[in-house]
Scaffold this active site. Structure first.
Site, PDB file in Angstrom:
ATOM      1  N   ASP A  92      -2.424   7.067 -33.148  1.00 40.80           N
ATOM      2  CA  ASP A  92      -3.082   7.124 -31.842  1.00 40.80           C
ATOM      3  C   ASP A  92      -4.512   7.615 -32.010  1.00 40.80           C
ATOM      4  O   ASP A  92      -4.961   7.880 -33.126  1.00 40.80           O
ATOM      5  CB  ASP A  92      -2.301   8.019 -30.885  1.00 40.80           C
ATOM      6  CG  ASP A  92      -2.366   9.487 -31.286  1.00 40.80           C
ATOM      7  OD1 ASP A  92      -2.825   9.781 -32.408  1.00 40.80           O
ATOM      8  OD2 ASP A  92      -1.952  10.340 -30.487  1.00 40.80           O
ATOM      9  N   ASP A 125       7.716   4.936 -28.189  1.00 39.34           N
ATOM     10  CA  ASP A 125       7.714   6.080 -29.103  1.00 39.34           C
ATOM     11  C   ASP A 125       7.996   7.368 -28.358  1.00 39.34           C
ATOM     12  O   ASP A 125       7.702   7.493 -27.165  1.00 39.34           O
ATOM     13  CB  ASP A 125       6.355   6.202 -29.802  1.00 39.34           C
ATOM     14  CG  ASP A 125       5.272   6.720 -28.867  1.00 39.34           C
ATOM     15  OD1 ASP A 125       5.049   7.949 -28.818  1.00 39.34           O
ATOM     16  OD2 ASP A 125       4.660   5.898 -28.153  1.00 39.34           O
TER      17      ASP A 125
END
Length: 512
Positions: free
Chosen positions: A210, A421
């Site tokens: 990320d 996730d």
């Protein structure tokens, strides 16, 4: 000069008398260590006394009565008020800060819209009963079966689970956090090691990283649960938290058009994260899928502030994409769709971001206050990705950020989500929660003390279930043995893999 015990005592007594006099007349006291008796330190005590007396004189020269201070404050306030009024009258009107223009699809090269030879998503089966679909994502380091669960390895390590056990459980895609890896060990060191795959010795399985946007949110608001509970109250500087608070004001982070500015939670050093710098860091880390910098606004937020946040995220993501296209290095980039639960803003975000040459779509931002609100959000938002467009929205993978409990997974899959996730399975394992096909169990409960020979889950073939029973795991948790967390986490990772395999089969059979 000969120093005797008698002269030392006399000097100490004189210093004490002088200090008492100063204390009584000047509201001043000498530090205790200066009065400590030592037969060898008369000269140093004299010097210390002399210095403190000079300090007292300086302080006394500026000492005024309370009445005088109040009078001075009144006069000063009046002067400041008159100055402020005169200044306000003469001050010209402030010009609004001009934001940079939002980039359009025409600002990106034509070749950026062409399919990638190193990254491809294929749909194997579309359910006849829902929007659910079975697919496969091809990356330079292996394939990802979808729908699939993505385990979170914050510091490039799963909590309590070795990557070898994760691979044995058929855990394919792993999610690592750029923010944490930037702080330690650093993107340069990972690049020197040959990238995250060589650094972790996980050579034939894909990684996704990320941008650090969620960490900016958590520094300001804590976890999503904390933000919802506090109704959007910011963490204040000096508040109770394991994170550092910055000195940029009362807020935990400072967000500007340039990027996010905050302190490292490890050593307090100042840190600036920009769309360009986070992409450069992810290039060095070397994950197969990377995420542009975005701002995660809280659930409790004024709509105008949310509008500004969404627009800022769009500008940041476009800048990130421009930086990424300078050197793709066999990495795919997903955009992050924002807008909270606001239908108009979500639609606007989908329309804009899907017009740019991203390789996949992540759904982020605030996803509602509970599972029901998330389900309602996906009900009207996910059909937007099935609409015809020049960028082939339907043919690109869709990822749901931060959601992975079983109920939410099933709700998301039937609405067209491909991957999701969460650290949920490993987090609950640390507290003794075991995921099973019959529902979760609290292994610390005394009712499992005599569950001899009983597997955690009768259908599971993980290392934990193969070698140990519920009674032994109960004992390990009650005895606070570290291995208990590892065994529980290994099982929960295997459970998630088995769950997703079952869901894929249900889609193939058109049951969901």
């Amino acid at each position: 000069m000969r120093i005797t015990r008698k002269s030392s005592i006399m000097t100490w007594w004189l210093c004490g008398m002088a200090c008492d006099r100063l204390t009584a007349t000047r509201k001043w006291s000498m530090p205790r260590q200066c009065l400590a008796f030592s037969r060898y330190s008369i000269t140093s005590r004299r010097s210390c006394y002399r210095n403190h007396r000079m300090t007292a004189q300086i302080q006394s020269s500026s000492f005024t009565s309370d009445a005088t201070e109040e009078e001075d404050d009144t006069i000063r306030d009046a002067d400041d008020s008159s100055k402020s009024q005169s200044t306000n009258k003469a001050r010209p009107p402030q010009k609004a800060h001009r934001l940079p223009p939002l980039q359009t699809p025409l600002d990106f090269p034509d070749w950026a819209y062409e399919p990638r030879d190193f990254f491809r998503f294929e749909i194997l089966h579309q359910s006849a009963k829902s929007q659910a679909r079975v697919g496969r994502i091809h990356t330079p380091h292996g394939t990802i079966d979808t729908p699939g669960y993505v385990a979170v390895a914050t510091n490039a390590a799963l909590k309590g689970v070795d990557f070898r056990h994760a691979d044995q459980a058929n855990q394919q895609l792993i999610f690592a956090n750029t923010y944490h890896l930037l702080l330690h060990p650093g993107a340069d060191l990972i690049a020197e090691a040959g990238g995250i795959h060589k650094f972790t010795n996980r050579l034939d399985r894909p990684f996704i990283t990320d941008s650090g946007g969620f960490q900016v949110f958590s520094l300001a608001y804590g976890s999503v649960h904390e933000e919802l509970s506090s109704k959007g109250e910011l963490k204040r500087a000096g508040g109770k938290s394991r994170h550092y608070r910055n000195d940029l004001g009362k807020d935990a982070v400072k967000v500007s058009e340039e990027g996010a500015y905050f302190r490292s939670y490890r050593d307090g050093s100042k840190f600036l994260l920009t769309p360009e710098s986070t992409v450069q860091a992810q290039k060095k880390i070397g994950a197969d899928i990377i995420i542009p910098l975005d701002e995660l606004p809280p659930y409790h937020i004024d709509r105008q502030v949310l509008v500004e946040s969404v627009d800022r995220s769009h500008r940041w993501e476009a800048r990130s994409l421009q930086e990424h296209l300078k050197n793709i290095t066999q990495q795919a980039m997903y955009c992050v769709v924002h807008g909270g639960i606001d239908r108009e803003l979500r639609t606007k975000s989908v329309e804009y971001l899907t017009s740019l040459p991203f390789d996949g779509y992540a759904i982020g931002g605030s996803l509602g206050n509970g599972k029901q609100e998330l389900k309602e959000l996906l009900d009207w938002m996910m059909p937007l990705f099935d609409e015809d467009s020049s960028t082939n929205r339907r043919g690109k993978p869709r990822h749901l950020l931060g959601i992975a409990d079983e109920e939410s997974i099933r709700n998301a899959v039937v609405r067209g989500i491909d991957t999701m996730d969460s650290c949920y399975p490993t987090r609950v394992a640390r507290h003794g929660t075991i995921l099973t096909m019959e529902g979760s169990i609290k292994i610390k409960s005394g009712k499992f003390a005599r569950s001899f020979g009983a597997k955690l889950d009768e259908r599971c073939n993980c290392t934990t279930c193969t070698h140990y029973d519920r009674a032994y795991l109960w004992h390990l948790f009650k005895a606070n043995e570290p291995i208990a967390v590892s065994l529980a986490a290994q099982h929960n990772i295997q459970y998630m893999s088995d769950l997703m395999s079952d869901i894929r089969q249900e889609i193939m059979d058109d049951k969901i």
